[in-house]
Design a protein around this motif. Structure first.
Motif, PDB file in Angstrom:
ATOM      1  N   LEU A 129       0.828  -1.205   0.000  1.00  0.00           N
ATOM      2  CA  LEU A 129       0.000   0.000   0.000  1.00  0.00           C
ATOM      3  C   LEU A 129       0.864   1.257   0.000  1.00  0.00           C
ATOM      4  CD1 LEU A 129      -2.911   0.992   0.100  1.00  0.00           C
ATOM      5  CD2 LEU A 129      -2.781   0.935   2.592  1.00  0.00           C
ATOM      6  N   ALA A 130       1.954   1.218   0.744  1.00  0.00           N
ATOM      7  CA  ALA A 130       2.838   2.395   0.778  1.00  0.00           C
ATOM      8  C   ALA A 130       3.513   2.620  -0.568  1.00  0.00           C
ATOM      9  CB  ALA A 130       3.883   2.208   1.874  1.00  0.00           C
ATOM     10  N   VAL A 131       3.982   1.532  -1.187  1.00  0.00           N
ATOM     11  CA  VAL A 131       4.692   1.676  -2.465  1.00  0.00           C
ATOM     12  C   VAL A 131       3.730   2.068  -3.578  1.00  0.00           C
ATOM     13  CG1 VAL A 131       5.983   0.410  -4.243  1.00  0.00           C
ATOM     14  CG2 VAL A 131       6.541   0.104  -1.822  1.00  0.00           C
ATOM     15  N   GLY A 132       2.586   1.395  -3.675  1.00  0.00           N
ATOM     16  CA  GLY A 132       1.704   1.617  -4.800  1.00  0.00           C
ATOM     17  C   GLY A 132       0.773   2.802  -4.647  1.00  0.00           C
ATOM     18  N   GLY A 133       0.445   3.204  -3.388  1.00  0.00           N
ATOM     19  CA  GLY A 133      -0.536   4.257  -3.204  1.00  0.00           C
ATOM     20  C   GLY A 133       0.016   5.568  -2.688  1.00  0.00           C
TER      21      GLY A 133
END
Length: 567
Positions: free
Chosen positions: A222-226
């Motif tokens: 979630l941190a990387v993609g969003g």
């Protein structure tokens, strides 16, 4: 149905494209260009797009329901068919819980997956419309985050299944232990049961921790993609502005990332990560037939095959007819009420004259029901109960009684001790016979303490064990040859219990059935009946240790653990 779902999803996702694009145009061609009217018109268009998307969302729920309900119906039919065809004990759980879990999680998976796909497409089209260079900043981390999440799905499903299996095992263990706490205490198996339950708890704790550790991968995805795309847009903003990206396009890109892509990815990660893994596990359990456990192995001969040596057989020339058995139950079925589940179902039992049978099993399995049928207190729905060749009659019937029942709660009335002991005799009992019976059963110390047979008895002043000794001696003096002890010694210490049971077993011509309160009581019997529903078995102590898992559990605190049975 899928076409309808796609059409309404396009309408719902239209706001994703319009909101970011309208915001960029409202700034570039409106407010930043000094034209407030144009800016407001673009913002109004964004508002209309939101209203249209809300209408589309409402229609999406209806289509998803139409998609999911037929799946639920098929699962229900499959579970019911398997439960009826194979007598699957897990069919009720599958019908009432697992099918509903499958329906809800399938709907959730469809919603979050569809939402992410259409939202992502709408946002990427919007970014390309604003400035193709924005895709170079947003797309790589978005793809990296989705790939990281996809890589964890298989492991997540495995750990979710391990957690559910551990939870089911703990629930099954507790379901067996809690109703049988009295049996556990009576057999001295507290430590063993505590160890077994503790192992189940530790197993569930380990699977829960493993599942939680894998949750960190979802946070990273979630941190990387969003969240990383928004950070990169801010970091690269000066460079983007120098290469022709307008301020409005940059704000629109931030709106796409923070208001569309990040929420959609968050729903996908948490929804598909939890609901998707649960759906995989539940569908596997509903559609794949579970292998039969060791409990379904071929049992010992049923209760109807207890060697009696006293069955009535066809008379042969030159041979004397054999006597009738002390007890015979043939095809007995009994349930409490017309709609009740049978406690005994097509139950057979034969006990020879002079036999000694112990009955063991979990609380509520039907041990007291069996003694009630033998004593004539209960009437079977089907089948026959015969004692010494005669049908068992209700207690009020005017006929000689062949059976005496001593229940757990002993009855003692106000009066002399002799009157209490002779309650089941037609005439007063000679004192010599009374004293001999008291000595055999173990009542003599209490008799001397009270002051002899003529002493007045105050029931409220007696302990539960003293009342049981009086009831046991009363039954010993009864002329009925078949004695039923339904946990009638549960308030006595093991030595007093052993003495009383040996006295009944040694009565001339007497037959004894003991609902065992302690496993040591069962070991004194010639044969042991283990009541365990459809797996009811009968045999000696050694035979049951090899063939009955339930009996091994009951006997675990009193005997060494037997060697594994070869398969």
């Amino acid at each position: 149905m899928l076409v309808r779902l796609g059409a309404w999803s396009v309408l719902e996702a239209g706001q994703t494209f319009v909101v970011g694009y309208a915001l960029a145009r409202a700034l570039d061609t409106g407010f930043l260009a000094g034209n407030a009217r144009t800016g407001l018109l673009w913002l109004g268009a964004a508002g209309l797009a939101v209203c249209a998307a809300a209408y589309g969302t409402g229609r999406v729920y209806g289509v998803v329901a139409a998609l999911v309900e037929p799946v639920r119906d098929r699962l229900v039919r499959a579970v019911v068919a398997r439960g009826v065809r194979e007598a699957d004990a897990g069919a009720l759980s599958g019908l009432t819980q697992q099918v509903e879990i499958a329906r809800d999680t399938l709907a959730g998976v469809v919603m979050v997956t569809r939402s992410f796909l259409f939202t992502a497409v709408g946002a990427l089209i919007g970014l390309c419309s604003l400035a193709p260079l924005l895709l170079a900043v947003v797309v790589p981390p978005l793809l990296a985050g989705v790939a990281l999440f996809a890589a964890t799905l298989r492991a997540l499903a495995r750990r979710q299944e391990a957690f559910l299996a551990a939870d089911e095992a703990l629930a099954q263990e507790l379901g067996a232990v809690v109703p049988a706490l009295r049996d556990v205490t009576a057999s001295g198996a507290e430590e063993r049961v505590a160890d077994t339950v503790g192992e189940r708890i530790e197993a569930e704790l380990r699977t829960a921790r493993a599942l939680a550790r894998l949750g960190t991968a979802r946070v990273a995805a979630l941190a990387v993609g969003g969240e990383l795309p928004a950070v990169l847009l801010l970091v690269t903003a000066p460079w983007l502005l120098r290469h022709g990206v307008t301020p409005g396009a940059l704000v629109g890109a931030l709106a796409y990332v923070t208001q569309s892509l990040l929420p959609a990815l968050n729903n996908l990660v948490h929804g598909l990560g939890t609901s998707g893994s649960r759906l995989t596990v539940v569908l596997r359990r509903l559609t794949v037939r579970r292998p039969e456990g060791p409990e379904t192995a071929t049992p010992l001969p049923s209760a109807s095959e207890v060697p009696s040596g006293a069955r009535t057989t066809e008379r042969e020339p030159g041979r004397r007819p054999q006597p009738s058995p002390a007890l015979s139950l043939a095809g007995v079925t009994f349930a409490y009420g017309p709609a009740g589940e049978p406690v005994l179902d097509d139950f057979d039992l034969t006990l020879p004259e002079g036999g000694h049978l112990a009955v063991v099993g979990p609380s509520g399995i039907g041990k007291s029901t069996l003694t009630g049928l033998v004593a004539g207190l209960l009437t079977p729905v089907r089948g026959s109960v015969r004692s010494y060749g005669r049908p068992v009659r209700p207690p009020e019937a005017a006929a000689p009684r062949a059976t005496v029942l001593i229940p757990q709660e002993a009855y003692v009335h106000t009066g002399t001790l002799a009157e209490n002991l002779a309650l089941l005799r037609d005439r007063p009992v000679p004192e010599g016979e009374l004293l001999a019976a008291a000595d055999a059963v173990g009542l003599t110390p209490l008799l001397e303490k009270l002051g002899g047979p003529g002493a007045t008895v105050a029931p409220a002043e007696l302990s539960a064990g003293e009342r049981q000794l009086i009831a046991l001696t009363r039954a010993y003096l009864c002329t009925a040859p078949l004695a039923l002890l339904d946990e009638a010694t549960c308030h006595l210490d093991p030595q007093a219990e052993a003495r009383a049971e040996r006295a009944f077993a040694a009565r001339p011509g007497g037959t004894l059935i003991v609902v065992a309160h302690r496993i040591s009581s069962a070991r004194r019997a010639a044969r042991i009946l283990v009541m365990d529903g459809a797996r009811t078995t009968c045999g000696t102590h050694a035979e049951l240790l090899r063939a009955s898992a339930l009996y091994r559990d009951l006997a675990g605190a009193w005997t060494a653990r037997p060697a594994p049975v070869p398969r």
